[in-house]
Design a protein around this motif. Structure first.
Motif, PDB file in Angstrom:
ATOM      1  N   GLU A 172       0.919  -1.259  -0.158  1.00 29.67           N
ATOM      2  CA  GLU A 172      -0.070  -0.047  -0.001  1.00 29.67           C
ATOM      3  C   GLU A 172       0.875   1.222   0.035  1.00 29.67           C
ATOM      4  OE1 GLU A 172      -2.301  -1.145   3.565  1.00 29.67           O
ATOM      5  OE2 GLU A 172      -3.883  -2.057   2.246  1.00 29.67           O
ATOM      6  N   GLN A 173       2.203   1.108   0.282  1.00 32.14           N
ATOM      7  CA  GLN A 173       2.932   2.256   0.424  1.00 32.14           C
ATOM      8  C   GLN A 173       2.439   3.351   1.146  1.00 32.14           C
ATOM      9  OE1 GLN A 173       5.913   2.773  -2.670  1.00 32.14           O
ATOM     10  NE2 GLN A 173       4.715   1.617  -4.164  1.00 32.14           N
ATOM     11  N   GLN A 174       2.037   2.947   2.364  1.00 31.14           N
ATOM     12  CA  GLN A 174       1.378   3.695   3.473  1.00 31.14           C
ATOM     13  C   GLN A 174       1.961   3.066   4.798  1.00 31.14           C
ATOM     14  OE1 GLN A 174      -0.664   6.171   3.667  1.00 31.14           O
ATOM     15  NE2 GLN A 174      -0.812   6.297   1.276  1.00 31.14           N
ATOM     16  N   ILE A 187       7.948  -5.355  -3.526  1.00 32.89           N
ATOM     17  CA  ILE A 187       9.333  -5.113  -3.259  1.00 32.89           C
ATOM     18  C   ILE A 187       9.479  -4.450  -1.795  1.00 32.89           C
ATOM     19  CG2 ILE A 187      11.455  -3.802  -4.101  1.00 32.89           C
ATOM     20  CD1 ILE A 187      10.681  -5.901  -5.931  1.00 32.89           C
ATOM     21  N   GLN A 188      10.121  -5.151  -1.047  1.00 24.30           N
ATOM     22  CA  GLN A 188      10.206  -4.516   0.352  1.00 24.30           C
ATOM     23  C   GLN A 188      10.771  -3.402   0.327  1.00 24.30           C
ATOM     24  OE1 GLN A 188      13.066  -4.082   2.652  1.00 24.30           O
ATOM     25  NE2 GLN A 188      11.510  -3.311   4.012  1.00 24.30           N
ATOM     26  N   ASN A 189      11.844  -3.009  -0.347  1.00 24.58           N
ATOM     27  CA  ASN A 189      12.722  -1.875  -0.176  1.00 24.58           C
ATOM     28  C   ASN A 189      12.594  -0.851  -1.280  1.00 24.58           C
ATOM     29  OD1 ASN A 189      14.591   0.089   0.347  1.00 24.58           O
ATOM     30  ND2 ASN A 189      15.982  -1.215   1.763  1.00 24.58           N
ATOM     31  N   PRO A 190      12.326   0.298  -1.482  1.00 29.20           N
ATOM     32  CA  PRO A 190      12.538   1.013  -2.650  1.00 29.20           C
ATOM     33  C   PRO A 190      13.720   1.081  -3.462  1.00 29.20           C
ATOM     34  CG  PRO A 190      11.804   2.418  -1.061  1.00 29.20           C
ATOM     35  CD  PRO A 190      11.940   1.152  -0.253  1.00 29.20           C
ATOM     36  N   ALA A 191      14.972   0.761  -2.395  1.00 29.96           N
ATOM     37  CA  ALA A 191      16.304   0.710  -2.998  1.00 29.96           C
ATOM     38  C   ALA A 191      16.632  -0.478  -4.092  1.00 29.96           C
ATOM     39  CB  ALA A 191      17.172   0.560  -1.740  1.00 29.96           C
ATOM     40  N   THR A 192      15.588  -1.587  -3.857  1.00 26.48           N
ATOM     41  CA  THR A 192      15.802  -2.683  -4.358  1.00 26.48           C
ATOM     42  C   THR A 192      15.261  -2.339  -6.100  1.00 26.48           C
ATOM     43  OG1 THR A 192      15.342  -4.297  -2.770  1.00 26.48           O
ATOM     44  CG2 THR A 192      14.851  -5.200  -4.823  1.00 26.48           C
ATOM     45  N   THR A 193      14.213  -1.404  -6.045  1.00 25.50           N
ATOM     46  CA  THR A 193      13.743  -1.128  -7.383  1.00 25.50           C
ATOM     47  C   THR A 193      14.809  -0.280  -8.083  1.00 25.50           C
ATOM     48  OG1 THR A 193      11.453  -1.100  -6.187  1.00 25.50           O
ATOM     49  CG2 THR A 193      11.632  -0.182  -8.418  1.00 25.50           C
ATOM     50  N   GLU A 194      15.405   0.673  -7.284  1.00 26.70           N
ATOM     51  CA  GLU A 194      16.394   1.202  -7.744  1.00 26.70           C
ATOM     52  C   GLU A 194      17.692   0.331  -8.367  1.00 26.70           C
ATOM     53  OE1 GLU A 194      16.122   4.706  -8.465  1.00 26.70           O
ATOM     54  OE2 GLU A 194      14.165   4.195  -7.613  1.00 26.70           O
ATOM     55  N   ARG A 195      17.794  -0.631  -7.626  1.00 27.85           N
ATOM     56  CA  ARG A 195      18.880  -1.298  -8.082  1.00 27.85           C
ATOM     57  C   ARG A 195      18.463  -2.173  -9.351  1.00 27.85           C
ATOM     58  NH1 ARG A 195      19.018  -4.492  -4.039  1.00 27.85           N
ATOM     59  NH2 ARG A 195      20.179  -2.791  -2.755  1.00 27.85           N
ATOM     60  N   VAL A 196      17.345  -2.451  -9.538  1.00 25.27           N
ATOM     61  CA  VAL A 196      16.752  -3.027 -10.813  1.00 25.27           C
ATOM     62  C   VAL A 196      16.924  -1.982 -11.910  1.00 25.27           C
ATOM     63  CG1 VAL A 196      15.016  -4.350 -12.061  1.00 25.27           C
ATOM     64  CG2 VAL A 196      15.497  -4.839  -9.534  1.00 25.27           C
ATOM     65  N   PHE A 236       5.104  -3.756 -13.452  1.00 23.00           N
ATOM     66  CA  PHE A 236       4.072  -4.905 -13.110  1.00 23.00           C
ATOM     67  C   PHE A 236       2.980  -4.159 -12.377  1.00 23.00           C
ATOM     68  CE2 PHE A 236       2.324  -8.419 -10.380  1.00 23.00           C
ATOM     69  CZ  PHE A 236       1.695  -9.341 -11.552  1.00 23.00           C
ATOM     70  N   SER A 237       1.856  -4.613 -12.434  1.00 20.26           N
ATOM     71  CA  SER A 237       0.561  -4.108 -11.718  1.00 20.26           C
ATOM     72  C   SER A 237      -0.053  -5.194 -10.898  1.00 20.26           C
ATOM     73  CB  SER A 237      -0.693  -3.263 -12.539  1.00 20.26           C
ATOM     74  OG  SER A 237       0.072  -2.068 -12.880  1.00 20.26           O
ATOM     75  N   ALA A 295      -3.337  -1.877  -5.985  1.00 18.95           N
ATOM     76  CA  ALA A 295      -3.050  -0.938  -7.042  1.00 18.95           C
ATOM     77  C   ALA A 295      -1.646  -0.195  -6.590  1.00 18.95           C
ATOM     78  CB  ALA A 295      -4.089  -0.035  -7.283  1.00 18.95           C
ATOM     79  N   ASN A 296      -1.498   0.292  -5.466  1.00 18.52           N
ATOM     80  CA  ASN A 296      -0.363   0.895  -5.091  1.00 18.52           C
ATOM     81  C   ASN A 296       0.718  -0.045  -4.693  1.00 18.52           C
ATOM     82  OD1 ASN A 296       0.665   3.509  -5.023  1.00 18.52           O
ATOM     83  ND2 ASN A 296       0.361   3.803  -2.745  1.00 18.52           N
ATOM     84  N   ALA A 297       0.999  -1.129  -4.837  1.00 15.08           N
ATOM     85  CA  ALA A 297       1.947  -2.006  -4.545  1.00 15.08           C
ATOM     86  C   ALA A 297       3.258  -1.681  -5.163  1.00 15.08           C
ATOM     87  CB  ALA A 297       1.674  -3.523  -4.710  1.00 15.08           C
TER      88      ALA A 297
END
Lengths: 557, 557
Positions: A78-80, A392-401, A418-419, A424-426
């Motif tokens: 939920e990124q909340q 994805i647990q950590n935003p840094a992981t997305t950055e790494r990808v 990916f949705s 929706a906010n995952a």
């Protein structure tokens, strides 16, 4: 102190010890979250209970007089913020309470300690569903993994540690008469031994497996008589907080000091881990997390340390009867929890001459394309994709990808968009795949945590093995998968990867994955390469938590 | 590789493993050097064989092409060089040979390795008398200790390590079928495990117990499949060189590479220990010696290290039925090998209010004087003194005894002059005793290696215990002796010294001494305080020398 609790749990412990020795299949806690096993409304109730924690103080702990209430968890789905607040204490308060509890706990008999811990696990069992939802919304794991990994699988790993510790504590006699023949007379000594616990233990958790990676060290230190302070990752507190609360309740119910097992959370404005780890009273540390911080933990003087850091896991592709089955299996391993498992494969070694499939050569390029297709097919399957990927647990992981595009190689799959159909906010990301030549060692000589796969083009399988071994020796490895129909190649892989202290899964297809490690059978992390010095649960994992001290006195004196 | 040697030694190993578990009396090698046991001329022949080594090259090793021949031993009894020369090799030669041998040795089955090592010990048994004379004339030990400590007691400690290793290597199954019920079908995996040895092992010996302190690590590393390089103290090579030669001969007789077990000696002009210890190929290190060098060894990265350093051993005097018997016992412990045992007592805690003897108070001053008298009486007894004292291994020890006068306290016995009736030129020194107040912490907060005793005047037994514990926690302790008739005081000492990981001998009199540790029963060094992280032979001592690595594959694949 003798509480005489062991009778009730003797059978369970005996079964667990036997399983540890035989290494055949054993699971005490059912991994199937079905209503027949856990009760008709267990899931529903667990979900509702989880919701009651949100935006509230977590009041279940028996830890009085906090300085303040803090919390910084947020749901990757939920990124909340979750809004759960935990009691915060000064380091000295935590240590002093642990020290005081130590002198009570160490005098509780080993069998009572083991029994109290099994009883705690039985209580935790009733909370598996809450823990599952807490795990989902802190780690980003999908529901099924959240339930299994944080619930039954973690409880089995905890039981395993209790069983291993209980066995070691009973390995030598409490007392014996020692009689040495001296010719005309005998020298006689009464001897006794105590397994003296080392002192205050600290367990440092990680954000991706908040109970599974925490409970082995926690229960191993506890069963051997050490009080434990658990310092979870600030983004994944709730799942282990529930476990700690249950342990504390069982301790208190038996008249024991609940500070034997304490939760320690970071303040919102500063992390407390180093201060705890460096405290002279802290004698034992279990750590799961990054290599950098793990190396720091290992460098601390005067501590007994158990680490699980990171590794560069390899897949070696040589020959197989059915390539598609292999690649479907590997696509799953790569996609599962978006590559955020410590056992997830990263480096896929494929010979430039291709792989042998049922006597035919499949060219290198075709292997690469088929793997990409298998991943795409799995991700795009609406019945499977979201449930395997999780978030994805950590935003840094997305950055790494996203940064992985800088790899000196060819893009095979590069978009991770990916949705999630429910959330929706995952924060999501599907696996990316890059192709790298074996000569570009810099590109693949490190862990790229997350859904990132590198296909490494080698001269032949010998080079694949050589590099996989080198990676494991230099950067650590927790798993290795290999596919070969050639007995000599298999033998060579076992020998070489064995020297790199890396377990190997051969020819997995169908429902068996390289990522999975089974309690009571598979040692998790071997302790023999830079991925960590701990191994769940080999005897060393418990033996190092106490010291055998002997006492002797002449008979009749 | 299967040599099928185990049948011959199965019974011996089984007995040793059973003894390790029961901790009752067990000795495989007779400690009595009588002609009935070892043969009519064994002593005479041993002495003559020893003489043939003097001023000669030691040609028995199966280590070819040395760079040069070196040697720097000298007899503490004669203060003359022994003139024995050993083959010297470059570090890279030693490491390369060990590496090559590793890949043969690790493939020898655990049972064959254990059998080969027991066979080696059987060969060593025939050389106990040579080893005894070699030990006398390198360490300065008296004849009886030289025979017992370097011969049968060392061989028992080696057998103990082999037995412990053999047991651990067989602890988990070589293979098993793992079958997980999945409801409608079962998942089946063939699993197997290997105990993978860590690699090249280094054993660093000390000058006072050249075989006793070396063989546990040496045999523990060997049985677990690691090749060993033994680097003895340059002043005490011959005793262990004979042991190594016998191991090499057994290896060669079975077609194995004798470089599995190599002797490495220092050059006459430089020491090679650091270069060996820091070599990246060296994975395991056993060390006995000073705390300073031991701390350096423990600080090396990427090594598994076992140390026995130094300690500050305490005697706590509280109450006893017969003071004279106690002080005779302590005088012996203090005088034995001139205080050069790692288990020798140093700090004697006596309450200023005196000790309780059979209901009467004996004043502090009287206790002190009686201890001094007991030491003087023992030393001046011509039938006992020379045979207990032995000689001083290192001139620095004599200097330390002379320097002890700088202690901020009162001299009780201060002259260490002594003439050995047989060896006129022997380096000797009898115990000195100083009295120090408990407040003069600096004076007694360190090991004073050699025949130096400090009597520390405390307020009461509680303070004695408190300081003895503090010394052990801060500076290490390998032994502690306590005398009390009060059950509560005894319980308190066990509890407090237990927390300092220090074994305690209570109320020893007669023929039992605090200095002595029995194989198969007493753990030597607990590993739990700064005196060292190793313990002969607790399971950790062997487990840490190898890694369990698992392999798995679907059944029928």
């Amino acid at each position: 102190m003798n509480l005489n609790l062991i009778d009730k749990y003797q059978d369970t412990l005996h079964k667990a010890i036997t399983a540890l020795h035989k290494r055949t299949f054993f699971a005490y806690y059912p991994e199937n979250p079905s209503s027949e096993i856990y009760g008709e409304n267990a899931d529903q109730e667990g979900r509702e209970k989880y919701k009651t924690f949100l935006n509230n103080r977590f009041e279940e702990l028996l830890q009085q007089e906090p300085v303040k209430w803090v919390g910084q968890e947020e749901s990757p789905y939920e990124q909340q913020p979750l809004g759960v607040k935990y009691p915060y204490f000064e380091i000295e308060t935590l240590i002093n309470r642990a020290e005081e509890a130590f002198h009570q706990w160490r005098k509780v008999s080993a069998s009572d300690r083991a029994a109290l811990l099994v009883e705690s696990l039985e209580h935790v069992r009733s909370r598996f569903f809450e823990i599952a939802y807490a795990t989902m919304h802190t780690t980003g794991q999908a529901y099924m993994m959240s339930f299994q990994a944080s619930g039954p699988h973690a409880a089995d790993r905890a039981l395993e540690a209790v069983a291993a510790g209980y066995e070691e504590l009973g390995r030598f006699p409490e007392a014996t008469e020692w009689e040495k023949p001296m010719g005309k007379y005998n020298l006689k000594l009464n001897k006794s031994w105590k397994a003296v616990p080392k002192g205050v233990a600290l367990v440092i958790g990680c954000a991706t497996f908040p109970t599974w990676n925490t409970v082995p060290g926690m229960f191993a230190s506890l069963v051997t008589g050490n009080p434990v302070i658990i310092k979870p990752h600030p983004k994944a507190v709730l799942p282990i907080a529930i476990v700690i609360a249950e342990v504390q309740k069982v301790l208190a119910a038996h008249g024991l000091n609940p500070s034997i097992c304490q939760l320690a959370v970071d303040a919102d404005d500063h992390l407390i881990t180093k201060e705890l780890a460096e405290h002279t009273k802290v004698k034992l540390i279990d750590y799961t997390g990054s290599t950098e911080f793990g190396n720091y933990i290992e460098s601390l003087k005067g501590k007994t340390v158990f680490t699980e850091k990171t590794g560069v896991n390899s897949i070696i592709l040589d020959s197989m009867p059915d390539l598609d089955k292999v690649l479907q299996n590997l696509a799953f391993s790569l996609t599962l929890y978006s590559g955020q498992m410590c056992t997830a494969p990263q480096n896929f070694f494929v010979p430039e001459t291709g792989v042998q499939v049922g006597g035919e050569t499949v060219p290198y390029e075709q292997v690469v394309q088929k793997l990409a297709d298998a991943v795409t097919g799995l991700v795009n399957n609406p019945k499977a994709g979201p449930h395997i990927l999780g978030a994805i647990q950590n935003p840094a992981t997305t950055e790494r990808v996203k940064g992985a595009a800088s790899v000196k190689g060819k893009e095979i799959l590069s978009s991770c968009d990916f949705s999630n159909p429910i959330f929706a906010n995952a924060r999501t990301c599907t696996p990316v795949i890059y192709e790298v030549d074996a000569t570009e060692k810099e590109s693949y000589s490190r862990e790229l945590f997350g859904p990132i796969a590198l296909i490494i083009k080698t001269k032949d399988t010998n080079q694949s093995i050589e590099i996989a071994k080198e990676m494991a020796l230099n950067y650590g490895a927790i798993s290795c998968g290999a596919y070969t129909t050639d007995a000599d190649v298999k033998e060579k892989i076992m020998d070489e990867m064995g020297l790199a202290a890396t377990p190997v899964s051969f020819n997995l297809t169908g429902g068996l994955y390289v990522n999975q490690n089974a309690s009571f059978s598979d040692f998790h992390v071997t302790g023999g390469n830079p991925a960590g010095n701990a191994s769940f649960t080999n005897p060393e994992f418990v033996i190092k938590r106490f010291t055998w001290v002997g006492f002797r006195e002449p008979v009749g004196s």
